[in-house]
Design a protein around this motif. Structure first.
Motif, short mmCIF file in Angstrom:
data_model
loop_
_atom_site.label_atom_id
_atom_site.label_comp_id
_atom_site.label_asym_id
_atom_site.label_seq_id
_atom_site.Cartn_x
_atom_site.Cartn_y
_atom_site.Cartn_z
N GLY A 1 25.85 89.50 0.88
CA GLY A 1 27.25 89.31 1.27
C GLY A 1 27.56 89.69 2.71
O GLY A 1 28.72 89.85 3.08
N LYS B 1 31.11 79.16 0.87
CA LYS B 1 30.66 79.17 -0.52
C LYS B 1 29.33 79.91 -0.60
O LYS B 1 28.26 79.32 -0.44
N GLN B 2 29.40 81.21 -0.83
CA GLN B 2 28.22 82.09 -0.76
C GLN B 2 27.10 81.63 -1.69
O GLN B 2 25.94 81.55 -1.30
N LYS B 3 27.45 81.34 -2.95
CA LYS B 3 26.43 80.98 -3.94
C LYS B 3 25.68 79.73 -3.53
O LYS B 3 24.46 79.65 -3.61
N LYS B 4 26.44 78.74 -3.09
CA LYS B 4 25.84 77.47 -2.68
C LYS B 4 24.89 77.68 -1.49
O LYS B 4 23.78 77.14 -1.47
N TYR C 1 29.48 82.14 8.60
CA TYR C 1 28.05 81.98 8.31
C TYR C 1 27.30 81.42 9.52
O TYR C 1 26.42 80.60 9.38
N GLU D 1 29.66 87.04 4.25
CA GLU D 1 30.95 86.98 3.57
C GLU D 1 31.88 88.02 4.21
O GLU D 1 33.03 87.74 4.53
N VAL E 1 22.54 86.66 2.98
CA VAL E 1 23.55 85.85 2.29
C VAL E 1 23.83 86.47 0.93
O VAL E 1 24.98 86.68 0.54
N ILE E 2 22.74 86.80 0.20
CA ILE E 2 22.91 87.37 -1.14
C ILE E 2 23.66 88.69 -1.08
O ILE E 2 24.51 88.97 -1.91
N ALA F 1 23.29 80.36 -0.72
CA ALA F 1 22.09 81.06 -1.20
C ALA F 1 21.13 80.08 -1.86
O ALA F 1 19.93 80.09 -1.59
N TRP F 2 21.65 79.22 -2.73
CA TRP F 2 20.77 78.28 -3.44
C TRP F 2 20.10 77.30 -2.48
O TRP F 2 18.91 77.01 -2.60
N TYR F 3 20.87 76.78 -1.53
CA TYR F 3 20.28 75.84 -0.58
C TYR F 3 19.25 76.52 0.31
O TYR F 3 18.21 75.94 0.64
#
Lengths: 112, 332
Positions: free
Chosen positions: B297, B109-112, B305, B300, B294-295, B114-116
């Protein structure tokens, strides 16, 4: 890699709660410093024993849950943990005893 | 026999062990673990040296509660431990966000992730900032003290209505102007090519004079009374005799002298928390690099990861070291 796709989120939050409780207990004891724990003890004060044991428990949670040692192969885990535990115990044993010796030797020479 | 003969093989992986993964871990992860192991031994060496020194000076080591007493926004309030407890908690929370990023990485889950990662970096910056603030307070000092010809630190205390002694700052009882005409040497008032370390605000004579004029003041020495584990407070006569031996006013701390007690106490504080702070700092930099990957990609496309997992190990290790530093500098 059996664990790779399942989520361990619940375990992570539970460990956070444990670590928070342990830290709170440590800080509370550090502020209150009850005389019966602070002024008595075996070798050092009981309070210091409590701090050291709680610290090791915290280290266990961080290494096993956060660093995921619990999911690694047994002998990989041991190659890291046993090495550290053996060498650090040895170092502390030698060095702390030496510190005590230095104190005993120098004490008569220090004028207050 | 086969094992001893170099067989020409098209399978170029053979010498590298093929797809066999020792311990079921990738090369990178294993080497991160072994790096962490060696770094852990380095920190143990420092903490063991600190332990040796503490045992050596067991009857005069500064008491942490009397040194680290600040909390942001609470001026003049005696708040031992609270701030460092908060810092510890911040670092633990950053460890949690890191492990949540690793967990999200396992689920791709790329977005998650990045946020963490972002949250981890922010908490890390807050921690380093807090440590800088802690250093600032330690270096500036809060009370001031004097050093005697025997290289001992003398602090000033006053009894409250319950007969309990509280440390009192030089500024609270020295109200006169300094009489020795001493000024800080700066390029404008002296030789432009010479520098001078910051001089103390008060002169020794001034402090001695003010002390004599206020009979309620007493001297606290570095010596710890074993029965009470409190620093020894001298009676008025002994206080005056001891203070007559003062030859330097000490405000705050540097590597040579500090107002808390033995110079090596400050040296270890600067060295070990500094070395740890440097680890946190480099951890933040590495986290930022991975965050951008991560941002963009990168992971991805790579299909996993694991890089996040590896920096995660480093970050948790920094937290792990802090747990020990916290115990041995602030609690024990």
């Amino acid at each position: 890699m059996a664990h790779s796709h399942e989520s361990n989120t619940k375990r992570i939050w539970i460990v956070l709660i444990y670590l928070t409780i342990l830290t709170t207990v440590e800080v509370a004891l550090g502020i209150v410093k009850p005389d019966w724990l602070h002024l008595h003890g075996l070798g050092t004060s009981w309070l210091n024993w409590i701090f050291i044991i709680l610290t090791l428990v915290k280290a266990y949670f961080i290494a096993w849950a956060f660093m995921h040692l619990e999911g690694e192969k047994k002998w990989f885990r041991r190659s890291v943990v046993w090495t550290a535990v053996f060498l650090i115990s040895y170092l502390l044993f030698i060095v702390l005893i030496e510190g005590g010796y230095l104190h005993d030797t120098l004490k008569p020479l220090v004028k207050w | 026999m086969e094992a001893n003969i170099a067989v020409n093989s098209d399978n170029k992986e053979t010498w590298g062990g093929g797809n066999a993964k020792p311990f079921g871990a990738s090369y990178g992860k294993m080497m991160m673990w072994f790096f962490i192991l060696s770094d852990a031994l380095t920190f143990s060496g420092f903490l063991a040296a600190y332990g040796l020194t503490r045992f050596k000076f067991i009857d005069s080591w500064p008491i942490a509660d009397e040194v680290f007493t600040h909390f942001p926004g609470l001026h003049g309030v005696h708040a031992p431990m609270y701030y460092v407890a908060l810092m510890t908690f911040i670092l633990i929370v950053s460890s949690v966000t890191m492990v949540l990023a690793v967990d999200a990485g396992h689920q791709m889950k790329q977005k998650k992730v990045a946020w963490y990662m972002f949250a981890t970096i922010i908490f890390g910056i807050i921690f380093v900032g807090s440590q800088a603030w802690e250093w600032k307070n330690f270096i500036n000092g809060s009370y001031g003290a004097v050093k005697t010809t025997e290289n001992k630190i003398l602090q000033f205390v006053k009894a409250d209505e319950h007969g309990k002694y509280h440390q009192i700052a030089l500024a609270d009882f020295v109200h006169t102007q300094r009489t020795d005409g001493r000024e800080q040497h700066i390029p404008e008032n002296g030789l432009w090519f010479e520098k001078e370390a910051t001089i103390s605000q008060y002169s020794v004579a001034q402090v001695q004079e003010a002390f004599k004029n206020d009979p309620s003041l007493l001297i606290r020495t570095e010596k710890v009374i074993p029965e009470t584990k409190q620093k020894d407070v001298l009676n008025r006569e002994d206080s005056l005799t001891k203070l007559a031996m003062a030859n330097q006013v000490v405000e705050g701390a540097n590597l040579h002298v500090n107002e808390y007690g033995n110079p090596i106490f400050a040296d270890f504080f600067f060295f070990i928390t500094g070395f740890h702070g440097f680890h946190v700092f480099s951890g933040i930099i590495i986290n930022i690099i991975i965050f951008f990957n991560v941002i963009l990609g990168t992971y991805e496309r790579r299909g996993h990861y694991e890089m996040v997992e590896k920096v995660g190990l480093y970050w948790h290790f920094v937290d792990l070291v802090w747990v020990f530093v916290f115990t041995f500098f602030y609690l024990v």
